[in-house]
Design a protein around this motif. Structure first.
Motif, PDB file in Angstrom:
ATOM      1  N   VAL A 151      87.543  21.769  39.671  1.00 20.88           N
ATOM      2  CA  VAL A 151      86.211  21.453  39.146  1.00 20.88           C
ATOM      3  C   VAL A 151      85.660  20.178  39.791  1.00 20.88           C
ATOM      4  O   VAL A 151      84.501  20.137  40.213  1.00 20.88           O
ATOM      5  CB  VAL A 151      86.243  21.282  37.618  1.00 20.88           C
ATOM      6  CG1 VAL A 151      84.857  20.932  37.095  1.00 20.88           C
ATOM      7  CG2 VAL A 151      86.755  22.543  36.950  1.00 20.88           C
ATOM      8  N   LEU A 152      86.498  19.151  39.877  1.00 22.60           N
ATOM      9  CA  LEU A 152      86.023  17.869  40.425  1.00 22.60           C
ATOM     10  C   LEU A 152      85.573  18.004  41.872  1.00 22.60           C
ATOM     11  O   LEU A 152      84.524  17.480  42.249  1.00 22.60           O
ATOM     12  CB  LEU A 152      87.125  16.811  40.336  1.00 22.60           C
ATOM     13  CG  LEU A 152      87.393  16.184  38.973  1.00 22.60           C
ATOM     14  CD1 LEU A 152      88.380  15.039  39.121  1.00 22.60           C
ATOM     15  CD2 LEU A 152      86.110  15.705  38.323  1.00 22.60           C
ATOM     16  N   THR A 153      86.346  18.715  42.684  1.00 23.02           N
ATOM     17  CA  THR A 153      85.967  18.839  44.096  1.00 23.02           C
ATOM     18  C   THR A 153      84.672  19.634  44.209  1.00 23.02           C
ATOM     19  O   THR A 153      83.801  19.310  45.014  1.00 23.02           O
ATOM     20  CB  THR A 153      87.071  19.533  44.915  1.00 23.02           C
ATOM     21  OG1 THR A 153      87.507  20.708  44.227  1.00 23.02           O
ATOM     22  CG2 THR A 153      88.254  18.615  45.126  1.00 23.02           C
ATOM     23  N   PRO A 201      77.894  11.121  52.003  1.00 22.23           N
ATOM     24  CA  PRO A 201      77.987  12.165  53.012  1.00 22.23           C
ATOM     25  C   PRO A 201      79.206  11.879  53.890  1.00 22.23           C
ATOM     26  O   PRO A 201      79.815  10.833  53.760  1.00 22.23           O
ATOM     27  CB  PRO A 201      76.687  12.005  53.796  1.00 22.23           C
ATOM     28  CG  PRO A 201      76.256  10.602  53.558  1.00 22.23           C
ATOM     29  CD  PRO A 201      76.880  10.128  52.282  1.00 22.23           C
ATOM     30  N   GLY A 202      79.504  12.826  54.771  1.00 24.83           N
ATOM     31  CA  GLY A 202      80.559  12.567  55.753  1.00 24.83           C
ATOM     32  C   GLY A 202      81.952  12.757  55.212  1.00 24.83           C
ATOM     33  O   GLY A 202      82.266  13.784  54.621  1.00 24.83           O
ATOM     34  N   ALA A 203      82.781  11.735  55.382  1.00 26.68           N
ATOM     35  CA  ALA A 203      84.217  11.851  55.141  1.00 26.68           C
ATOM     36  C   ALA A 203      84.559  12.371  53.748  1.00 26.68           C
ATOM     37  O   ALA A 203      85.344  13.299  53.594  1.00 26.68           O
ATOM     38  CB  ALA A 203      84.882  10.500  55.377  1.00 26.68           C
ATOM     39  N   GLY A 204      83.929  11.782  52.711  1.00 26.95           N
ATOM     40  CA  GLY A 204      84.226  12.195  51.344  1.00 26.95           C
ATOM     41  C   GLY A 204      83.942  13.667  51.123  1.00 26.95           C
ATOM     42  O   GLY A 204      84.739  14.392  50.549  1.00 26.95           O
ATOM     43  N   ARG A 205      82.807  14.115  51.629  1.00 25.41           N
ATOM     44  CA  ARG A 205      82.423  15.517  51.470  1.00 25.41           C
ATOM     45  C   ARG A 205      83.407  16.441  52.161  1.00 25.41           C
ATOM     46  O   ARG A 205      83.808  17.447  51.593  1.00 25.41           O
ATOM     47  CB  ARG A 205      81.033  15.747  52.062  1.00 25.41           C
ATOM     48  CG  ARG A 205      79.905  15.386  51.150  1.00 25.41           C
ATOM     49  CD  ARG A 205      78.580  15.837  51.740  1.00 25.41           C
ATOM     50  NE  ARG A 205      78.138  17.101  51.159  1.00 25.41           N
ATOM     51  CZ  ARG A 205      77.711  17.212  49.915  1.00 25.41           C
ATOM     52  NH1 ARG A 205      77.720  16.173  49.114  1.00 25.41           N
ATOM     53  NH2 ARG A 205      77.309  18.376  49.440  1.00 25.41           N
ATOM     54  N   ALA A 206      83.777  16.070  53.392  1.00 20.18           N
ATOM     55  CA  ALA A 206      84.692  16.913  54.152  1.00 20.18           C
ATOM     56  C   ALA A 206      86.035  17.025  53.427  1.00 20.18           C
ATOM     57  O   ALA A 206      86.606  18.110  53.312  1.00 20.18           O
ATOM     58  CB  ALA A 206      84.880  16.342  55.557  1.00 20.18           C
ATOM     59  N   THR A 207      86.514  15.895  52.904  1.00 22.07           N
ATOM     60  CA  THR A 207      87.776  15.900  52.171  1.00 22.07           C
ATOM     61  C   THR A 207      87.671  16.781  50.931  1.00 22.07           C
ATOM     62  O   THR A 207      88.547  17.596  50.652  1.00 22.07           O
ATOM     63  CB  THR A 207      88.153  14.465  51.725  1.00 22.07           C
ATOM     64  OG1 THR A 207      87.960  13.597  52.834  1.00 22.07           O
ATOM     65  CG2 THR A 207      89.582  14.399  51.254  1.00 22.07           C
ATOM     66  N   ALA A 208      86.562  16.619  50.192  1.00 23.56           N
ATOM     67  CA  ALA A 208      86.387  17.401  48.970  1.00 23.56           C
ATOM     68  C   ALA A 208      86.349  18.890  49.287  1.00 23.56           C
ATOM     69  O   ALA A 208      86.970  19.701  48.606  1.00 23.56           O
ATOM     70  CB  ALA A 208      85.098  16.977  48.256  1.00 23.56           C
ATOM     71  N   ARG A 209      85.621  19.235  50.359  1.00 21.34           N
ATOM     72  CA  ARG A 209      85.516  20.649  50.701  1.00 21.34           C
ATOM     73  C   ARG A 209      86.876  21.206  51.102  1.00 21.34           C
ATOM     74  O   ARG A 209      87.273  22.279  50.650  1.00 21.34           O
ATOM     75  CB  ARG A 209      84.502  20.857  51.837  1.00 21.34           C
ATOM     76  CG  ARG A 209      84.380  22.331  52.245  1.00 21.34           C
ATOM     77  CD  ARG A 209      83.144  22.621  53.086  1.00 21.34           C
ATOM     78  NE  ARG A 209      81.928  22.386  52.324  1.00 21.34           N
ATOM     79  CZ  ARG A 209      80.971  21.538  52.697  1.00 21.34           C
ATOM     80  NH1 ARG A 209      81.103  20.864  53.804  1.00 21.34           N
ATOM     81  NH2 ARG A 209      79.904  21.384  51.951  1.00 21.34           N
ATOM     82  N   ALA A 210      87.606  20.437  51.906  1.00 19.97           N
ATOM     83  CA  ALA A 210      88.924  20.886  52.350  1.00 19.97           C
ATOM     84  C   ALA A 210      89.857  21.074  51.147  1.00 19.97           C
ATOM     85  O   ALA A 210      90.553  22.087  51.019  1.00 19.97           O
ATOM     86  CB  ALA A 210      89.524  19.887  53.339  1.00 19.97           C
TER      87      ALA A 210
END
Ligand SMILES: Nc1ncnc2c1ncn2[C@@H]1O[C@H](COP(=O)(O)OP(=O)(O)OP(=O)(O)O)[C@@H](O)[C@H]1O
Ligand SMILES: [Mg+2]
Lengths: 251, 236
Positions: free
Chosen positions: B46-48, B59-68
């Motif tokens: 849910v959090l991701t 944007p950027g790193a945080g989003r990519a990590t969350a998506r992964a």
């Protein structure tokens, strides 16, 4: 003081970007009660939610006491939000917690000591007239009482700004008056700056000093309530003003 | 009839009683273990997801990590959910042997039951959290909750009644799974049903195990629903 400058907000939708706010500028004087009125979909919620960055603007700037907030993140964003109270049309109280625990929440997350929390909660519940409801749960309260709890909760951490997104839209006309009087009283006592959203002219008339008329993502007119309503420039303002008049009387 | 019952329970009462206790032990312990991993995975799902949809995040790193992370968790859960339990049971035998040192009995069955239940629990937890009205989460965010405070002070407490229903559902599902484990010597009521009913043609022993399983399921569901209702402050 809140200065909103050329604020633009676009939402990415399946059919491309949707502009919910288009070059919106307004200034809210410290300690004032500033109303934002407009029809459904005008962008009112998007505007007020930008002030505590529940929505992040696409362009433009928001300054609070001279400091730009739109790039705040992480711990700074948390600190900003803890200095701004917010209440909603649907109250949004924690359903599994007592009135006391709800009002205590902003203090508890900031690490306030237990006895300081208790005395502050007592003080607030007295202010909103619910000192006999400490141990009640939200489901046991009327809508008006729930909004009083929400107001107490929003004011718990002594914020400088209180954001109100249609705080009386779910309430009857008498309860609406009581909640508005309470907001007015709190503004007078604490000098908290209030930004209040509504689609009802009566709400603006009752407690606001200033009004901004929003329609189709843009500001149509703004100024002191008396001036704007005495000499409305925008068609939408006139429609809102005369919506309750008999058909023949409408201009 | 009385005679039959007396002689049947003299002969098999102890066996059925022990089998019931074994089943309960396997099911409750596995459920507890499954929540240790399943609960954080459910919260993580849910959090991701929220992080990806929230407007206020980096944007950027945080989003990519969350998506992964979201994709990875979702993938693990889906893979786990798509393996039929009886196959998981057999496929895990070497792992079970490695963890508890045996492939037979109650202790051995706890391993596949736990592994099988984790993705199930993760999805249940995810659903329970999604039931929280968006406005409550938003108010908590607007008050300046950290992510950790959001989880521990809002998300979990607000979903307790629904989480309790999920625990009851997990226990019931694992009762069914544990009976399958009986097919490979897993202990408990399923084991008894297969040994006596299938290998020795003692239909009455099998029918009694079925009766006990039905009663267990009823009792757990009833207690779960009652407890969920009692703790829920939304209806008083
Ligand atoms: N997350 C979003 N994604 C896409 N479009 C959005 C999103 N949030 C709002 N909008 C759109 O932006 C416009 C303005 O929405 P907003 O909620 O600010 O209106 P409002 O003036 O508060 O209306 P109401 O009086 O109905 O609450 C609407 O057309 C809405 O559909
Ligand atoms: Mg709105």
């Amino acid at each position: 003081m809140i200065e909103i400058q050329h604020l633009t907000k676009q939402f990415a939708t399946r059919r491309g970007p949707f502009t919910a706010l288009d070059d919106v500028s307004l200034t809210v004087a410290a300690g004032s009660i500033h109303g934002v009125i407009g029809l459904s979909g005008a962008g009112k919620s998007t505007l007020i939610r930008s002030i505590n960055l529940l929505e992040r603007p696409t362009a433009g700037d928001i300054r609070i006491n001279g400091r730009s907030i739109i790039d705040l993140r992480g711990a700074e964003l948390i600190r900003l939000r803890r200095s701004i109270g917010m209440i909603f049309q649907s109250f949004n109280l924690l359903s599994q917690r007592t009135v006391h625990a709800n009002v205590a929440y902003p203090l508890a997350i900031a690490g306030t000591p237990r006895d300081a929390i208790d005395s502050r909660v007592n003080e607030l519940l007295r202010l909103v007239g619910l000192e006999d409801k400490h141990d009640a749960y939200p489901a046991q309260l009327s809508g008006g009482q729930q909004q009083r709890v929400a107001i107490a909760r929003a004011m718990a951490a002594r914020p400088g700004i209180l954001l109100c997104d249609e705080p009386t839209s779910a309430l009857d006309i008498v309860t609406t008056g009581q909640i508005l009087d309470l907001l007015s009283e709190i503004n007078r006592l604490t000098r908290v700056t209030i930004v209040l959203i509504t689609h009802e002219i009566a709400v603006i008339r009752r407690i606001c000093n200033h009004v901004t008329v929003l329609d189709g993502s843009r500001v149509l007119e703004q100024g002191p309530v008396a001036e704007v309503f005495k000499n409305p420039q925008a068609a939408i303002t006139r429609q809102l003003l005369f919506a309750h008049e008999p058909r023949e009387a409408a201009p | 009839m009385i005679d039959y019952l007396t002689s049947f329970f003299t002969a098999y009462g102890g066996l059925l009683f022990d089998g019931t206790l074994d089943t309960l032990r396997m099911v409750f312990i596995s459920t507890a273990f499954a929540y240790v991993l399943g609960l954080p995975i459910g919260v993580g799902l849910v959090l991701t997801e929220q992080y990806l949809h929230a407007d206020t995040t980096t944007p950027g790193a945080g989003r990519a990590t969350a998506r992964a992370l979201h994709t990875l968790l979702g993938f693990i859960v889906n893979v786990g959910r798509s393996i039929p339990f009886i196959i998981l049971l057999i496929a895990l035998l070497p792992f079970t042997q490695f963890v508890v040192g045996t492939r037979l009995g109650v202790r051995a069955t706890i391993v596949p039951l736990t592994v099988g239940a984790i993705p199930f629990v993760a999805r249940l937890v995810e659903q329970s959290i999604r039931e929280i009205p968006a406005g409550i989460m938003e108010a908590a965010t607007a008050m300046g909750s950290t992510r950790w405070q959001l989880v521990t002070r809002v998300i979990l407490p607000e979903s307790v009644p629904s989480l309790i229903m999920g625990v009851a559902l997990t226990l019931i599902t694992l009762i069914g799974y544990s009976a399958m484990a009986g097919a490979v010597g897993g202990g408990g009521l399923g084991d008894i049903a297969i040994r006596y009913g299938y290998h020795r043609y003692q239909a009455d022993v099998m029918l009694w195990t079925i009766a006990i399983l039905v009663i267990l399921v009823q009792v757990i569901q009833t207690l779960g629903s009652q407890l969920a209702r009692r703790v829920d402050k939304r209806r008083l």
